[in-house]
Motif scaffolding. Structure first.
Motif, PDB file in Angstrom:
ATOM      1  N   GLU A   1     -48.710 -31.367 -30.353  1.00 43.14           N
ATOM      2  CA  GLU A   1     -49.777 -31.121 -29.379  1.00 43.14           C
ATOM      3  C   GLU A   1     -49.979 -29.610 -29.232  1.00 43.14           C
ATOM      4  O   GLU A   1     -49.033 -28.841 -29.119  1.00 43.14           O
ATOM      5  CB  GLU A   1     -49.391 -31.720 -28.036  1.00 43.14           C
ATOM      6  CG  GLU A   1     -50.465 -31.544 -26.968  1.00 43.14           C
ATOM      7  CD  GLU A   1     -50.016 -32.069 -25.604  1.00 43.14           C
ATOM      8  OE1 GLU A   1     -48.979 -32.745 -25.532  1.00 43.14           O
ATOM      9  OE2 GLU A   1     -50.705 -31.774 -24.629  1.00 43.14           O
ATOM     10  N   ASP A   2     -51.244 -29.191 -29.256  1.00 45.76           N
ATOM     11  CA  ASP A   2     -51.552 -27.773 -29.076  1.00 45.76           C
ATOM     12  C   ASP A   2     -51.241 -27.339 -27.651  1.00 45.76           C
ATOM     13  O   ASP A   2     -51.591 -28.022 -26.702  1.00 45.76           O
ATOM     14  CB  ASP A   2     -53.035 -27.530 -29.384  1.00 45.76           C
ATOM     15  CG  ASP A   2     -53.396 -27.897 -30.813  1.00 45.76           C
ATOM     16  OD1 ASP A   2     -54.561 -28.232 -31.071  1.00 45.76           O
ATOM     17  OD2 ASP A   2     -52.498 -27.857 -31.693  1.00 45.76           O
ATOM     18  N   THR A  26     -48.531 -22.939 -29.531  1.00 39.85           N
ATOM     19  CA  THR A  26     -48.273 -23.901 -30.598  1.00 39.85           C
ATOM     20  C   THR A  26     -49.610 -24.539 -30.920  1.00 39.85           C
ATOM     21  O   THR A  26     -50.241 -25.143 -30.045  1.00 39.85           O
ATOM     22  CB  THR A  26     -47.284 -24.996 -30.149  1.00 39.85           C
ATOM     23  OG1 THR A  26     -46.098 -24.375 -29.666  1.00 39.85           O
ATOM     24  CG2 THR A  26     -46.947 -25.918 -31.292  1.00 39.85           C
ATOM     25  N   VAL A  27     -50.058 -24.374 -32.153  1.00 40.25           N
ATOM     26  CA  VAL A  27     -51.376 -24.896 -32.507  1.00 40.25           C
ATOM     27  C   VAL A  27     -51.379 -25.291 -33.974  1.00 40.25           C
ATOM     28  O   VAL A  27     -50.724 -24.666 -34.805  1.00 40.25           O
ATOM     29  CB  VAL A  27     -52.473 -23.843 -32.200  1.00 40.25           C
ATOM     30  CG1 VAL A  27     -52.348 -22.633 -33.099  1.00 40.25           C
ATOM     31  CG2 VAL A  27     -53.860 -24.450 -32.283  1.00 40.25           C
ATOM     32  N   SER A  28     -52.116 -26.344 -34.275  1.00 40.28           N
ATOM     33  CA  SER A  28     -52.210 -26.827 -35.647  1.00 40.28           C
ATOM     34  C   SER A  28     -53.261 -26.034 -36.403  1.00 40.28           C
ATOM     35  O   SER A  28     -54.348 -26.531 -36.676  1.00 40.28           O
ATOM     36  CB  SER A  28     -52.563 -28.313 -35.638  1.00 40.28           C
ATOM     37  OG  SER A  28     -53.680 -28.527 -34.775  1.00 40.28           O
ATOM     38  N   GLY A  29     -52.935 -24.793 -36.722  1.00 39.12           N
ATOM     39  CA  GLY A  29     -53.911 -23.931 -37.382  1.00 39.12           C
ATOM     40  C   GLY A  29     -54.680 -23.126 -36.354  1.00 39.12           C
ATOM     41  O   GLY A  29     -55.426 -23.688 -35.553  1.00 39.12           O
ATOM     42  N   LYS A  68     -47.371 -14.836 -35.369  1.00 37.29           N
ATOM     43  CA  LYS A  68     -47.627 -16.237 -35.695  1.00 37.29           C
ATOM     44  C   LYS A  68     -47.276 -17.195 -34.565  1.00 37.29           C
ATOM     45  O   LYS A  68     -47.670 -18.360 -34.582  1.00 37.29           O
ATOM     46  CB  LYS A  68     -46.857 -16.630 -36.960  1.00 37.29           C
ATOM     47  CG  LYS A  68     -47.437 -16.004 -38.216  1.00 37.29           C
ATOM     48  CD  LYS A  68     -46.753 -16.525 -39.462  1.00 37.29           C
ATOM     49  CE  LYS A  68     -47.399 -15.914 -40.702  1.00 37.29           C
ATOM     50  NZ  LYS A  68     -46.761 -16.379 -41.953  1.00 37.29           N
ATOM     51  N   LYS A  69     -46.542 -16.685 -33.556  1.00 39.17           N
ATOM     52  CA  LYS A  69     -46.122 -17.587 -32.485  1.00 39.17           C
ATOM     53  C   LYS A  69     -46.528 -17.108 -31.098  1.00 39.17           C
ATOM     54  O   LYS A  69     -46.459 -17.877 -30.136  1.00 39.17           O
ATOM     55  CB  LYS A  69     -44.600 -17.761 -32.507  1.00 39.17           C
ATOM     56  CG  LYS A  69     -44.086 -18.496 -33.720  1.00 39.17           C
ATOM     57  CD  LYS A  69     -42.585 -18.755 -33.604  1.00 39.17           C
ATOM     58  CE  LYS A  69     -42.090 -19.565 -34.788  1.00 39.17           C
ATOM     59  NZ  LYS A  69     -40.645 -19.842 -34.695  1.00 39.17           N
ATOM     60  N   ALA A  92     -58.169 -24.011 -31.892  1.00 35.72           N
ATOM     61  CA  ALA A  92     -57.498 -24.603 -33.050  1.00 35.72           C
ATOM     62  C   ALA A  92     -58.458 -24.738 -34.220  1.00 35.72           C
ATOM     63  O   ALA A  92     -59.667 -24.921 -34.046  1.00 35.72           O
ATOM     64  CB  ALA A  92     -56.926 -25.961 -32.685  1.00 35.72           C
ATOM     65  N   ASP A  93     -57.852 -24.676 -35.405  1.00 33.50           N
ATOM     66  CA  ASP A  93     -58.647 -24.754 -36.618  1.00 33.50           C
ATOM     67  C   ASP A  93     -58.808 -26.194 -37.098  1.00 33.50           C
ATOM     68  O   ASP A  93     -59.749 -26.510 -37.810  1.00 33.50           O
ATOM     69  CB  ASP A  93     -57.964 -23.935 -37.719  1.00 33.50           C
ATOM     70  CG  ASP A  93     -58.928 -23.534 -38.798  1.00 33.50           C
ATOM     71  OD1 ASP A  93     -58.482 -23.185 -39.897  1.00 33.50           O
ATOM     72  OD2 ASP A  93     -60.139 -23.584 -38.559  1.00 33.50           O
ATOM     73  N   VAL A  94     -57.880 -27.031 -36.656  1.00 37.79           N
ATOM     74  CA  VAL A  94     -57.855 -28.408 -37.140  1.00 37.79           C
ATOM     75  C   VAL A  94     -58.183 -29.367 -36.009  1.00 37.79           C
ATOM     76  O   VAL A  94     -57.603 -29.280 -34.940  1.00 37.79           O
ATOM     77  CB  VAL A  94     -56.449 -28.762 -37.714  1.00 37.79           C
ATOM     78  CG1 VAL A  94     -56.397 -30.225 -38.151  1.00 37.79           C
ATOM     79  CG2 VAL A  94     -56.127 -27.845 -38.874  1.00 37.79           C
ATOM     80  N   SER A  96     -60.652 -29.665 -34.059  1.00 38.72           N
ATOM     81  CA  SER A  96     -61.193 -29.054 -32.844  1.00 38.72           C
ATOM     82  C   SER A  96     -62.685 -28.812 -33.013  1.00 38.72           C
ATOM     83  O   SER A  96     -63.158 -28.465 -34.088  1.00 38.72           O
ATOM     84  CB  SER A  96     -60.493 -27.736 -32.561  1.00 38.72           C
ATOM     85  OG  SER A  96     -61.199 -26.975 -31.605  1.00 38.72           O
TER      86      SER A  96
END
Lengths: 112, 115
Positions: A1-2, A26-29, A68-69, A92-94, A96
């Motif tokens: 989960e973002d 925390t993000v998926s891309g 990155k974090k 988010a890139d994915v 979204s």
């Protein structure tokens, strides 16, 4: 989960006392990380967008950095007018449509 | 130029009543977002409009919430049968759309209090 987590929740400083506000994410891309300033009774005011790790942006006494974090908002020699809540958000890139995921903010108070 | 505007700035209503909140985005912006900020919480995404495409309603908390955007410009967020937990600041934002420059610019918000 973002997810976006900001720390500390609140910061009380004397004028001229520099600080660093943290935004862990925390993000998926990551498409972009945004910093906004929020004053009572107003909508969020855009400050910076960061797109990739290593990027830095500056505006007057404010400097934003990105890894990155996490991202940091450094406030150098603040003045009372820098008192506000600072919001961090990621896009988010994915999966979204472009909506922002916000942290709860850091309330930054500067005494003269 | 003019920024995002919202009306009313404040709204007090009784539980069970319907309310309408209005947003005028920046001229030329094709994307429009609604968020809300409840007490002690971060901004929460509600709904997204992009041009003439079907809106992304994935953030709406219940079927009492709906929104429309007329002519690709002005948007109205409607809350039916308001509940006390609907009390929050409702924020509208607009942007040029998807792509590199996706900065969202926010309006001043509507402060909703449900008694």
């Amino acid at each position: 989960e973002d997810q976006v987590t900001q720390s500390p929740e609140a910061l009380r400083l004397q004028e001229g006392e520099s600080s660093s506000l943290n935004c862990s994410y925390t993000v998926s891309g990551l498409r972009g990380l945004f910093w906004y300033r929020l004053d009572p009774g107003k909508g969020p005011e855009f400050l910076f967008t960061l797109y990739s790790a290593g990027e830095e942006k500056e505006k007057e006494r404010l400097k934003a950095t990105l890894t990155k974090k996490e991202s940091f908002l450094h406030i150098t020699a603040p003045k009372p007018e820098d008192s506000a809540t600072y919001l961090c958000a990621v896009q988010a890139d994915v999966g979204s449509q472009g909506n922002l995921i916000f942290g709860k903010g850091t309330k930054h108070s500067v005494k003269p | 130029g003019a920024g995002v505007s919202q009306s009313p700035s404040n709204k007090v209503t009784e539980k069970g009543k319907d309310v309408e909140l209005r947003c005028d985005p920046i001229s030329g912006h094709t994307a429009l977002y609604w968020y809300r900020q409840s007490l002690g919480q971060g901004l929460e995404f509600l709904i997204y409009f992009q041009g003439n495409s079907a809106p992304d309603k994935s953030g709406l908390p219940s079927d009492r919430f709906s929104a429309e955007r007329t002519g690709g410009s002005v948007s109205t967020l409607t809350i039916q049968r308001t509940q006390q937990e609907d009390s929050a600041v409702y924020l509208c934002a607009s942007s040029w759309g998807q792509g590199e420059s996706e900065t969202q610019y926010f309006g001043p918000g509507t402060r909703l209090l449900v008694l």
